[in-house]
Write a protein that holds these residues in place. Structure first.
Motif, PDB file in Angstrom:
ATOM      1  N   PRO A  74      -8.162   0.696   7.546  1.00 13.66           N
ATOM      2  CA  PRO A  74      -7.048   1.245   6.772  1.00 13.66           C
ATOM      3  C   PRO A  74      -5.712   0.956   7.460  1.00 13.66           C
ATOM      4  O   PRO A  74      -5.605   0.981   8.689  1.00 13.66           O
ATOM      5  N   LEU A  75      -4.702   0.704   6.650  1.00 12.06           N
ATOM      6  CA  LEU A  75      -3.350   0.432   7.153  1.00 12.06           C
ATOM      7  C   LEU A  75      -2.607   1.754   7.230  1.00 12.06           C
ATOM      8  O   LEU A  75      -2.303   2.347   6.192  1.00 12.06           O
ATOM      9  N   PRO A  76      -2.306   2.270   8.431  1.00  6.82           N
ATOM     10  CA  PRO A  76      -1.718   3.609   8.557  1.00  6.82           C
ATOM     11  C   PRO A  76      -0.373   3.726   7.821  1.00  6.82           C
ATOM     12  O   PRO A  76       0.514   2.896   7.990  1.00  6.82           O
ATOM     13  N   LEU A  77      -0.271   4.769   6.998  1.00  6.79           N
ATOM     14  CA  LEU A  77       0.990   5.112   6.339  1.00  6.79           C
ATOM     15  C   LEU A  77       1.701   6.224   7.099  1.00  6.79           C
ATOM     16  O   LEU A  77       2.922   6.260   7.160  1.00  6.79           O
ATOM     17  N   ASP A  78       0.914   7.142   7.623  1.00  4.49           N
ATOM     18  CA  ASP A  78       1.406   8.200   8.500  1.00  4.49           C
ATOM     19  C   ASP A  78       0.221   8.651   9.349  1.00  4.49           C
ATOM     20  O   ASP A  78      -0.779   7.933   9.461  1.00  4.49           O
ATOM     21  N   ALA A  79       0.315   9.834   9.945  1.00  3.41           N
ATOM     22  CA  ALA A  79      -0.758  10.293  10.828  1.00  3.41           C
ATOM     23  C   ALA A  79      -2.033  10.643  10.072  1.00  3.41           C
ATOM     24  O   ALA A  79      -3.112  10.678  10.674  1.00  3.41           O
ATOM     25  N   ASP A  80      -1.939  10.891   8.774  1.00  5.52           N
ATOM     26  CA  ASP A  80      -3.092  11.390   8.010  1.00  5.52           C
ATOM     27  C   ASP A  80      -3.694  10.385   7.048  1.00  5.52           C
ATOM     28  O   ASP A  80      -4.880  10.477   6.726  1.00  5.52           O
ATOM     29  N   TRP A  81      -2.918   9.452   6.557  1.00  2.00           N
ATOM     30  CA  TRP A  81      -3.383   8.593   5.469  1.00  2.00           C
ATOM     31  C   TRP A  81      -3.203   7.112   5.799  1.00  2.00           C
ATOM     32  O   TRP A  81      -2.237   6.716   6.454  1.00  2.00           O
ATOM     33  N   GLY A  82      -4.148   6.321   5.306  1.00  2.00           N
ATOM     34  CA  GLY A  82      -4.074   4.880   5.447  1.00  2.00           C
ATOM     35  C   GLY A  82      -4.281   4.190   4.110  1.00  2.00           C
ATOM     36  O   GLY A  82      -4.886   4.751   3.186  1.00  2.00           O
ATOM     37  N   LEU A  83      -3.810   2.964   4.006  1.00  2.00           N
ATOM     38  CA  LEU A  83      -3.875   2.186   2.769  1.00  2.00           C
ATOM     39  C   LEU A  83      -4.991   1.155   2.883  1.00  2.00           C
ATOM     40  O   LEU A  83      -5.239   0.600   3.958  1.00  2.00           O
ATOM     41  N   HIS A  84      -5.660   0.892   1.762  1.00  2.00           N
ATOM     42  CA  HIS A  84      -6.714  -0.126   1.751  1.00  2.00           C
ATOM     43  C   HIS A  84      -6.128  -1.464   2.227  1.00  2.00           C
ATOM     44  O   HIS A  84      -5.039  -1.869   1.798  1.00  2.00           O
ATOM     45  N   PRO A  85      -6.834  -2.170   3.114  1.00  2.00           N
ATOM     46  CA  PRO A  85      -6.280  -3.421   3.660  1.00  2.00           C
ATOM     47  C   PRO A  85      -6.006  -4.495   2.618  1.00  2.00           C
ATOM     48  O   PRO A  85      -5.213  -5.411   2.868  1.00  2.00           O
ATOM     49  N   ALA A  86      -6.623  -4.407   1.444  1.00  2.00           N
ATOM     50  CA  ALA A  86      -6.362  -5.400   0.396  1.00  2.00           C
ATOM     51  C   ALA A  86      -4.923  -5.328  -0.107  1.00  2.00           C
ATOM     52  O   ALA A  86      -4.452  -6.252  -0.769  1.00  2.00           O
ATOM     53  N   LEU A  87      -4.221  -4.226   0.198  1.00  2.00           N
ATOM     54  CA  LEU A  87      -2.856  -4.030  -0.294  1.00  2.00           C
ATOM     55  C   LEU A  87      -1.803  -4.340   0.770  1.00  2.00           C
ATOM     56  O   LEU A  87      -0.627  -4.037   0.589  1.00  2.00           O
ATOM     57  N   GLU A  88      -2.228  -4.977   1.853  1.00  2.00           N
ATOM     58  CA  GLU A  88      -1.305  -5.239   2.962  1.00  2.00           C
ATOM     59  C   GLU A  88      -0.137  -6.130   2.552  1.00  2.00           C
ATOM     60  O   GLU A  88       1.010  -5.894   2.928  1.00  2.00           O
ATOM     61  N   ALA A  89      -0.415  -7.167   1.777  1.00  2.00           N
ATOM     62  CA  ALA A  89       0.635  -8.122   1.438  1.00  2.00           C
ATOM     63  C   ALA A  89       1.486  -7.688   0.252  1.00  2.00           C
ATOM     64  O   ALA A  89       2.579  -8.218   0.052  1.00  2.00           O
ATOM     65  N   SER A  90       1.007  -6.713  -0.536  1.00  2.00           N
ATOM     66  CA  SER A  90       1.710  -6.365  -1.771  1.00  2.00           C
ATOM     67  C   SER A  90       2.429  -5.019  -1.685  1.00  2.00           C
ATOM     68  O   SER A  90       3.656  -4.957  -1.778  1.00  2.00           O
ATOM     69  N   LEU A  91       1.668  -3.928  -1.475  1.00  2.00           N
ATOM     70  CA  LEU A  91       2.272  -2.598  -1.515  1.00  2.00           C
ATOM     71  C   LEU A  91       2.795  -2.124  -0.164  1.00  2.00           C
ATOM     72  O   LEU A  91       3.756  -1.356  -0.106  1.00  2.00           O
ATOM     73  N   LEU A  92       2.177  -2.560   0.928  1.00  2.00           N
ATOM     74  CA  LEU A  92       2.627  -2.092   2.241  1.00  2.00           C
ATOM     75  C   LEU A  92       4.092  -2.439   2.508  1.00  2.00           C
ATOM     76  O   LEU A  92       4.834  -1.592   3.019  1.00  2.00           O
ATOM     77  N   PRO A  93       4.562  -3.654   2.166  1.00  2.00           N
ATOM     78  CA  PRO A  93       5.995  -3.931   2.362  1.00  2.00           C
ATOM     79  C   PRO A  93       6.896  -3.015   1.537  1.00  2.00           C
ATOM     80  O   PRO A  93       7.987  -2.657   1.994  1.00  2.00           O
ATOM     81  N   LEU A  94       6.454  -2.614   0.341  1.00  2.00           N
ATOM     82  CA  LEU A  94       7.256  -1.698  -0.473  1.00  2.00           C
ATOM     83  C   LEU A  94       7.298  -0.311   0.163  1.00  2.00           C
ATOM     84  O   LEU A  94       8.318   0.376   0.103  1.00  2.00           O
ATOM     85  N   VAL A  95       6.184   0.091   0.773  1.00  2.00           N
ATOM     86  CA  VAL A  95       6.170   1.372   1.484  1.00  2.00           C
ATOM     87  C   VAL A  95       7.144   1.323   2.655  1.00  2.00           C
ATOM     88  O   VAL A  95       7.898   2.273   2.893  1.00  2.00           O
ATOM     89  N   ALA A  96       7.118   0.219   3.391  1.00  2.00           N
ATOM     90  CA  ALA A  96       8.000   0.083   4.547  1.00  2.00           C
ATOM     91  C   ALA A  96       9.469   0.155   4.149  1.00  2.00           C
ATOM     92  O   ALA A  96      10.306   0.660   4.909  1.00  2.00           O
ATOM     93  N   LYS A  97       9.784  -0.342   2.952  1.00  2.00           N
ATOM     94  CA  LYS A  97      11.165  -0.293   2.457  1.00  2.00           C
ATOM     95  C   LYS A  97      11.467   0.987   1.689  1.00  2.00           C
ATOM     96  O   LYS A  97      12.515   1.102   1.071  1.00  2.00           O
ATOM     97  N   ARG A  98      10.516   1.928   1.690  1.00  2.00           N
ATOM     98  CA  ARG A  98      10.648   3.210   0.998  1.00  2.00           C
ATOM     99  C   ARG A  98      10.841   3.009  -0.506  1.00  2.00           C
ATOM    100  O   ARG A  98      11.558   3.754  -1.169  1.00  2.00           O
ATOM    101  N   GLN A  99      10.179   1.984  -1.030  1.00  2.00           N
ATOM    102  CA  GLN A  99      10.212   1.712  -2.465  1.00  2.00           C
ATOM    103  C   GLN A  99       8.883   2.050  -3.135  1.00  2.00           C
ATOM    104  O   GLN A  99       8.729   1.852  -4.337  1.00  2.00           O
ATOM    105  N   ALA A 100       7.923   2.537  -2.358  1.00  2.00           N
ATOM    106  CA  ALA A 100       6.641   2.972  -2.902  1.00  2.00           C
ATOM    107  C   ALA A 100       6.187   4.194  -2.129  1.00  2.00           C
ATOM    108  O   ALA A 100       6.441   4.313  -0.928  1.00  2.00           O
ATOM    109  N   ALA A 101       5.532   5.110  -2.825  1.00  2.00           N
ATOM    110  CA  ALA A 101       5.029   6.333  -2.207  1.00  2.00           C
ATOM    111  C   ALA A 101       3.735   6.735  -2.897  1.00  2.00           C
ATOM    112  O   ALA A 101       3.493   6.365  -4.051  1.00  2.00           O
TER     113      ALA A 101
END
Length: 309
Positions: A74-101
């Motif tokens: 899992p790709l850590p979003l915070d201390a409690d939750w992680g994102l499925h690794p299949a979403l690393e290239a698509s949604l994770l960058p939006l999370v980093a830019k605070r454009q997805a939650a």
């Protein structure tokens, strides 16, 4: 300020006339509801990082910690939750830019095991203990609260979905195949036939919607969908029924970009459904059928954000 007044201020309705639709103001927020038919496995998309129970009850499908040089966890979003690794290239960058939650534990308390009844409950958005009104979907009621006449609300589906049925008249337009501009002679004949009739404006509007869709979709998109992955064979019939004729995730990126171009210019509220989430068996974990669907979904959502601007 009352909630109704706040919502009205956030999304003022676009100007309309009997024969012409005008774009919504550039500063008006856009909302697209992407409905995953059949019900996706939320605990594979948003993974609890600290839960031993999660891994105990999912010995085969838990998104486990990655092995160095072999697989990603899992790709850590915070201390409690992680994102499925299949979403690393698509949604994770939006999370980093605070454009997805992500909002965990949000949904319905309908405990039925029927995908069909649960989908109805979500689309209707009505109290579970009361008699259901299948002519009143929650997104249609939202359009009414926002003061929208319905002409800036659209379903990108073959038929009007339950969520958009109601008092506000809403158009639907399938983008599975790019629409073509309407026949001008047919337009003239129909407008002449309905001149002075209460439906005159709706007839003219239908041609405007189709022509505008054809024009916007003709613009080149910046991405395309990838190759599909076959679903589990044993449950194919039930999965197809639960999909309710929704597009497959493999075609979602192209459609999402088409939708974004239309909503950028005109619509403030939109709906599209994506099928193929009723996995039952053989869904896999970090790889497999579900991982492929999540990757395709992520590319579509990222493409929508990119195309919307």
């Amino acid at each position: 300020m009352q909630r109704r007044h706040l919502l009205q201020g956030l999304a003022a309705g676009s100007a309309t006339s009997a024969s012409r639709l005008f774009a919504a103001p550039a500063g008006t927020p856009r909302f697209l509801l992407v409905f995953l038919r059949g019900g996706y496995d939320a605990m594979s998309l948003l993974v609890p990082l600290k839960s031993d129970f999660y891994r105990q009850v999912r010995p085969n499908i838990a998104i486990a910690a990655g092995v160095a040089g072999a697989s990603k966890g899992p790709l850590p979003l915070d201390a409690d939750w992680g994102l499925h690794p299949a979403l690393e290239a698509s949604l994770l960058p939006l999370v980093a830019k605070r454009q997805a939650a992500f909002v965990p534990f949000a949904g319905t308390d309908d405990l039925t095991r029927s995908h069909f009844e649960t989908q109805d409950s979500i689309e209707l958005g009505q109290p579970l203990g009361a008699r259901r009104d299948f002519g009143s979907g929650f997104l249609n009621r939202l359009a009414g609260v926002l003061g929208s006449p319905g002409r800036d609300t659209i379903a990108f589906t073959d038929q009007l979905p339950l969520v958009l049925r109601g008092d506000v008249a809403v158009a639907n337009l399938s983008l599975k195949q790019a629409p073509q501009r309407g026949d001008e002679r047919l337009r003239a004949q129909l407008l002449a036939m309905y001149r002075g009739h209460p439906l005159q404006g709706r007839i003219a509007e239908s041609f405007d919607v189709r022509d505008d869709a054809a024009r916007q979709i003709a613009q080149p998109a910046m991405g395309s969908a990838s190759a599909p992955s076959a679903p589990a064979r044993g449950m194919a019939g039930e999965m197809e029924a639960a999909n309710r004729n929704a597009i497959n995730a493999k075609g979602f990126e192209l459609e999402a970009r088409r939708i974004a171009r239309l909503m950028r210019e005109r619509y403030t509220l939109g709906f599209v459904d994506v099928g193929g989430w009723d996995t039952h068996v053989n869904q896999g974990a970090t790889t497999g059928y579900l991982a492929s669907r999540l990757e395709e979904l992520g590319r579509g959502l990222a493409g929508f954000a990119d195309e919307l601007g």
